[in-house]
Design a protein around this motif. Structure first.
Motif, PDB file in Angstrom:
ATOM      1  N   VAL A 167     -52.436  50.101 -38.294  1.00  0.00           N
ATOM      2  CA  VAL A 167     -52.447  49.734 -36.874  1.00  0.00           C
ATOM      3  C   VAL A 167     -53.304  50.720 -36.083  1.00  0.00           C
ATOM      4  N   ILE A 168     -53.164  52.001 -36.365  1.00  0.00           N
ATOM      5  CA  ILE A 168     -53.951  53.018 -35.655  1.00  0.00           C
ATOM      6  C   ILE A 168     -55.442  52.838 -35.924  1.00  0.00           C
ATOM      7  N   VAL A 169     -55.820  52.626 -37.187  1.00  0.00           N
ATOM      8  CA  VAL A 169     -57.235  52.457 -37.538  1.00  0.00           C
ATOM      9  C   VAL A 169     -57.801  51.200 -36.889  1.00  0.00           C
ATOM     10  N   ILE A 170     -57.092  50.080 -37.014  1.00  0.00           N
ATOM     11  CA  ILE A 170     -57.577  48.821 -36.421  1.00  0.00           C
ATOM     12  C   ILE A 170     -57.628  48.942 -34.901  1.00  0.00           C
ATOM     13  N   GLY A 171     -56.606  49.573 -34.323  1.00  0.00           N
ATOM     14  CA  GLY A 171     -56.603  49.778 -32.870  1.00  0.00           C
ATOM     15  C   GLY A 171     -57.762  50.656 -32.415  1.00  0.00           C
ATOM     16  N   SER A 172     -58.055  51.700 -33.167  1.00  0.00           N
ATOM     17  CA  SER A 172     -59.175  52.595 -32.824  1.00  0.00           C
ATOM     18  C   SER A 172     -60.508  51.857 -32.914  1.00  0.00           C
ATOM     19  N   ILE A 173     -60.681  51.079 -33.981  1.00  0.00           N
ATOM     20  CA  ILE A 173     -61.925  50.308 -34.132  1.00  0.00           C
ATOM     21  C   ILE A 173     -62.058  49.310 -32.985  1.00  0.00           C
ATOM     22  N   GLY A 174     -60.963  48.643 -32.665  1.00  0.00           N
ATOM     23  CA  GLY A 174     -60.973  47.681 -31.560  1.00  0.00           C
ATOM     24  C   GLY A 174     -61.296  48.353 -30.241  1.00  0.00           C
ATOM     25  N   VAL A 176     -63.022  51.153 -29.785  1.00  0.00           N
ATOM     26  CA  VAL A 176     -64.433  51.562 -29.810  1.00  0.00           C
ATOM     27  C   VAL A 176     -65.326  50.350 -29.547  1.00  0.00           C
ATOM     28  N   LEU A 177     -65.035  49.227 -30.184  1.00  0.00           N
ATOM     29  CA  LEU A 177     -65.824  48.014 -29.965  1.00  0.00           C
ATOM     30  C   LEU A 177     -65.713  47.543 -28.517  1.00  0.00           C
ATOM     31  N   VAL A 182     -68.175  46.899 -23.176  1.00  0.00           N
ATOM     32  CA  VAL A 182     -68.144  47.120 -21.737  1.00  0.00           C
ATOM     33  C   VAL A 182     -69.390  47.885 -21.314  1.00  0.00           C
ATOM     34  N   SER A 183     -69.847  48.852 -22.064  1.00  0.00           N
ATOM     35  CA  SER A 183     -71.030  49.632 -21.694  1.00  0.00           C
ATOM     36  C   SER A 183     -72.303  48.796 -21.814  1.00  0.00           C
ATOM     37  N   ILE A 184     -72.358  47.773 -22.664  1.00  0.00           N
ATOM     38  CA  ILE A 184     -73.500  46.876 -22.785  1.00  0.00           C
ATOM     39  C   ILE A 184     -73.650  46.054 -21.511  1.00  0.00           C
TER      40      ILE A 184
END
Length: 186
Positions: A167-174, A176-177, A182-184
């Motif tokens: 959950v932490i890894v998937i949440g972190s990837i999500g 970051v994406l 948002v920055s794009i």
């Protein structure tokens, strides 16, 4: 037969239980529980396969707290002590006393020796603390409780760590994406 019994019994008389606070002191037991001594029966057990007769003391306990094995609160457990005087027999004045007990099954295969696998056993060298010997009894019960709680916590942690890390890894990837997206648009 007497010749075969003497070395084993003499050895059993010389050993002492492993102190409860040592790591591994509850290993090798099929059951570990706090039980109230409700009956003492002294008899002989005949083993038809070998034609041997052994004195046995059968101590019956009502389980008050279970730590290891498939015994539950309120169960009656019969612990056998085979031998002649070396097996730490209970006394009538200990009835209604609580004990911390470790019981095992003898899986040793000795030629010309009767199989005692069906009996839960204890002996001088096994885990046994009486509430009459407090504070040793209370300390021993607390050590076993702590050991079982730690084992439970480790088991729960091992079950939860992988899903939580996922959950932490998937949440972190999500996350970051999401930040990149948002920055794009800005």
């Amino acid at each position: 037969m007497a010749k075969a019994m003497v070395p084993c019994l003499a050895h059993a008389c010389m050993c002492l239980p492993t102190p409860i606070n040592e790591e591994g002191s509850t290993d090798g037991y099929e059951v570990v529980f706090v039980g109230e001594l409700i009956a003492i029966e002294r008899t002989n057990k005949f083993f038809p396969d070998t034609q041997d007769i052994f004195p046995v003391e059968i101590n019956s306990y009502i389980v008050h707290e279970s730590f290891i094995g498939s015994v539950s609160l309120g169960d009656t457990v019969h612990i056998h002590q085979f031998g002649i005087g070396c097996t730490n027999p209970r006394r009538e004045d200990q009835l209604r006393t609580k004990f911390l007990i470790g019981g095992f099954r003898d899986e040793q295969k000795v030629p010309d020796w009767p199989s005692m696998q069906e009996y839960l056993q204890a002996q001088l060298c096994t885990l046994s603390y009486s509430e009459l010997s407090d504070p040793e009894y209370s300390s021993a019960v607390q050590v076993v409780r702590n050991r079982m709680n730690t084992a439970f916590e480790v088991k729960v942690a091992s079950i939860l760590v992988a899903p939580l890390m996922t959950v932490i890894v998937i949440g972190s990837i999500g996350f970051v994406l999401f930040i990149e997206r948002v920055s794009i648009f800005q």
